[in-house]
Design a protein around this motif. Structure first.
Motif, PDB file in Angstrom:
ATOM      1  N   ILE A 100       0.835  -1.203   0.000  1.00  0.00           N
ATOM      2  CA  ILE A 100       0.000   0.000   0.000  1.00  0.00           C
ATOM      3  C   ILE A 100       0.868   1.250   0.000  1.00  0.00           C
ATOM      4  N   VAL A 101       1.888   1.265   0.833  1.00  0.00           N
ATOM      5  CA  VAL A 101       2.780   2.428   0.906  1.00  0.00           C
ATOM      6  C   VAL A 101       3.482   2.663  -0.426  1.00  0.00           C
ATOM      7  N   VAL A 102       3.989   1.603  -1.029  1.00  0.00           N
ATOM      8  CA  VAL A 102       4.677   1.745  -2.314  1.00  0.00           C
ATOM      9  C   VAL A 102       3.715   2.284  -3.372  1.00  0.00           C
ATOM     10  N   GLU A 103       2.512   1.718  -3.451  1.00  0.00           N
ATOM     11  CA  GLU A 103       1.537   2.173  -4.441  1.00  0.00           C
ATOM     12  C   GLU A 103       1.116   3.617  -4.183  1.00  0.00           C
ATOM     13  N   ALA A 104       0.941   3.983  -2.926  1.00  0.00           N
ATOM     14  CA  ALA A 104       0.546   5.351  -2.582  1.00  0.00           C
ATOM     15  C   ALA A 104       1.636   6.336  -2.988  1.00  0.00           C
ATOM     16  N   ARG A 105       2.879   5.980  -2.685  1.00  0.00           N
ATOM     17  CA  ARG A 105       3.997   6.867  -3.045  1.00  0.00           C
ATOM     18  C   ARG A 105       4.098   7.015  -4.566  1.00  0.00           C
ATOM     19  N   LYS A 106       3.916   5.896  -5.270  1.00  0.00           N
ATOM     20  CA  LYS A 106       3.963   5.910  -6.727  1.00  0.00           C
ATOM     21  C   LYS A 106       2.892   6.836  -7.307  1.00  0.00           C
ATOM     22  N   ALA A 107       1.728   6.829  -6.665  1.00  0.00           N
ATOM     23  CA  ALA A 107       0.596   7.631  -7.143  1.00  0.00           C
ATOM     24  C   ALA A 107       0.613   9.057  -6.597  1.00  0.00           C
ATOM     25  N   GLY A 108       1.565   9.358  -5.708  1.00  0.00           N
ATOM     26  CA  GLY A 108       1.642  10.697  -5.144  1.00  0.00           C
ATOM     27  C   GLY A 108       0.608  10.968  -4.070  1.00  0.00           C
ATOM     28  N   VAL A 109       0.114   9.916  -3.432  1.00  0.00           N
ATOM     29  CA  VAL A 109      -0.889  10.047  -2.373  1.00  0.00           C
ATOM     30  C   VAL A 109      -0.172  10.173  -1.037  1.00  0.00           C
ATOM     31  N   GLY A 110      -0.596  11.132  -0.228  1.00  0.00           N
ATOM     32  CA  GLY A 110       0.047  11.387   1.055  1.00  0.00           C
ATOM     33  C   GLY A 110      -0.407  10.446   2.160  1.00  0.00           C
ATOM     34  N   LEU A 111       0.362  10.449   3.237  1.00  0.00           N
ATOM     35  CA  LEU A 111       0.096   9.580   4.386  1.00  0.00           C
ATOM     36  C   LEU A 111      -1.295   9.797   4.964  1.00  0.00           C
ATOM     37  N   GLN A 112      -1.716  11.037   5.111  1.00  0.00           N
ATOM     38  CA  GLN A 112      -3.037  11.308   5.697  1.00  0.00           C
ATOM     39  C   GLN A 112      -4.163  10.726   4.850  1.00  0.00           C
ATOM     40  N   ASP A 113      -4.018  10.792   3.530  1.00  0.00           N
ATOM     41  CA  ASP A 113      -5.030  10.207   2.646  1.00  0.00           C
ATOM     42  C   ASP A 113      -5.039   8.687   2.750  1.00  0.00           C
ATOM     43  N   VAL A 114      -3.864   8.084   2.884  1.00  0.00           N
ATOM     44  CA  VAL A 114      -3.773   6.627   3.054  1.00  0.00           C
ATOM     45  C   VAL A 114      -4.437   6.221   4.357  1.00  0.00           C
ATOM     46  N   LEU A 115      -4.121   6.933   5.445  1.00  0.00           N
ATOM     47  CA  LEU A 115      -4.715   6.612   6.747  1.00  0.00           C
ATOM     48  C   LEU A 115      -6.231   6.794   6.728  1.00  0.00           C
ATOM     49  N   ALA A 116      -6.710   7.828   6.062  1.00  0.00           N
ATOM     50  CA  ALA A 116      -8.158   8.050   5.959  1.00  0.00           C
ATOM     51  C   ALA A 116      -8.823   6.902   5.198  1.00  0.00           C
ATOM     52  N   ALA A 117      -8.179   6.444   4.138  1.00  0.00           N
ATOM     53  CA  ALA A 117      -8.727   5.319   3.370  1.00  0.00           C
ATOM     54  C   ALA A 117      -8.756   4.049   4.210  1.00  0.00           C
ATOM     55  N   VAL A 118      -7.698   3.809   4.986  1.00  0.00           N
ATOM     56  CA  VAL A 118      -7.663   2.634   5.864  1.00  0.00           C
ATOM     57  C   VAL A 118      -8.797   2.719   6.888  1.00  0.00           C
ATOM     58  N   ARG A 119      -8.996   3.885   7.479  1.00  0.00           N
ATOM     59  CA  ARG A 119     -10.092   4.053   8.460  1.00  0.00           C
ATOM     60  C   ARG A 119     -11.449   3.764   7.830  1.00  0.00           C
ATOM     61  N   ARG A 120     -11.691   4.290   6.628  1.00  0.00           N
ATOM     62  CA  ARG A 120     -12.970   4.055   5.950  1.00  0.00           C
ATOM     63  C   ARG A 120     -13.206   2.562   5.720  1.00  0.00           C
ATOM     64  N   HIS A 121     -12.185   1.887   5.213  1.00  0.00           N
ATOM     65  CA  HIS A 121     -12.343   0.459   4.917  1.00  0.00           C
ATOM     66  C   HIS A 121     -12.480  -0.347   6.200  1.00  0.00           C
ATOM     67  N   TRP A 122     -11.744   0.013   7.225  1.00  0.00           N
ATOM     68  CA  TRP A 122     -11.836  -0.676   8.523  1.00  0.00           C
ATOM     69  C   TRP A 122     -13.264  -0.567   9.055  1.00  0.00           C
ATOM     70  N   THR A 123     -13.788   0.649   9.059  1.00  0.00           N
ATOM     71  CA  THR A 123     -15.140   0.889   9.574  1.00  0.00           C
ATOM     72  C   THR A 123     -16.179   0.112   8.785  1.00  0.00           C
ATOM     73  N   ARG A 124     -16.044   0.121   7.459  1.00  0.00           N
ATOM     74  CA  ARG A 124     -17.005  -0.592   6.613  1.00  0.00           C
ATOM     75  C   ARG A 124     -16.980  -2.090   6.872  1.00  0.00           C
ATOM     76  N   LEU A 125     -15.777  -2.676   6.996  1.00  0.00           N
ATOM     77  CA  LEU A 125     -15.684  -4.114   7.244  1.00  0.00           C
ATOM     78  C   LEU A 125     -16.184  -4.490   8.626  1.00  0.00           C
ATOM     79  N   VAL A 126     -15.900  -3.663   9.606  1.00  0.00           N
ATOM     80  CA  VAL A 126     -16.375  -3.948  10.967  1.00  0.00           C
ATOM     81  C   VAL A 126     -17.903  -3.901  11.008  1.00  0.00           C
ATOM     82  N   ARG A 127     -18.485  -2.948  10.328  1.00  0.00           N
ATOM     83  CA  ARG A 127     -19.969  -2.871  10.275  1.00  0.00           C
ATOM     84  C   ARG A 127     -20.565  -4.109   9.627  1.00  0.00           C
ATOM     85  N   ARG A 128     -19.951  -4.556   8.521  1.00  0.00           N
ATOM     86  CA  ARG A 128     -20.453  -5.761   7.825  1.00  0.00           C
ATOM     87  C   ARG A 128     -20.361  -6.997   8.697  1.00  0.00           C
TER      88      ARG A 128
END
Length: 130
Positions: A100-128
């Motif tokens: 994930i880190v390598v792909e994010a860096r390649k795409a120019g995505v910052g750490l805060q955006d990566v962490l926000a995406a992880v939180r969203r997916h975590w929350t969605r999976l926990v709800r399911r």
């Protein structure tokens, strides 16, 4: 045959990896639960329209990873409890986090955006999983 998980096959990524990820995600999200039946190699091959050897490799890897188990007289089922020990799960997480880190860096995505995406997916999976 209806498969007990969903996978949208993409070009450029090995089918083997995509199906293993889809099954793992289904287990984590609670879509597949301990003791649920898992398709045979033949059913998996036909359901996904993939080579039977690839289907066999997928099932064997899922058994080795502890996600599936073979029960004599019953067939292949989702394993009981959490797969692998804590060290094995952490190693898997580290490997995936690195990707994930390598792909994010390649795409120019910052750490805060990566962490926000992880939180969203975590929350969605926990709800399911309920």
């Amino acid at each position: 045959m209806m498969l007990p998980f969903t996978v949208s096959l993409r070009t450029g990524v090995p089918v083997y990896e995509q199906v293993i990820y889809a099954v793992t995600k289904a287990v984590v999200a609670g879509q597949l639960r301990s003791g649920d039946p898992f398709p045979s190699v033949r059913a998996l091959s036909q359901g996904l329209k993939i080579n039977p050897n690839t289907a066999h490799k997928i099932v064997a890897a899922l058994i080795e990873d502890g996600l599936l188990q073979v029960r004599p007289g019953i067939g292949t089922v989702v394993a009981r409890g959490r797969p692998g020990g804590m060290a094995a799960r952490r190693a898997l997480l580290e490997d995936n986090a690195e990707r994930i880190v390598v792909e994010a860096r390649k795409a120019g995505v910052g750490l805060q955006d990566v962490l926000a995406a992880v939180r969203r997916h975590w929350t969605r999976l926990v709800r399911r999983a309920g």
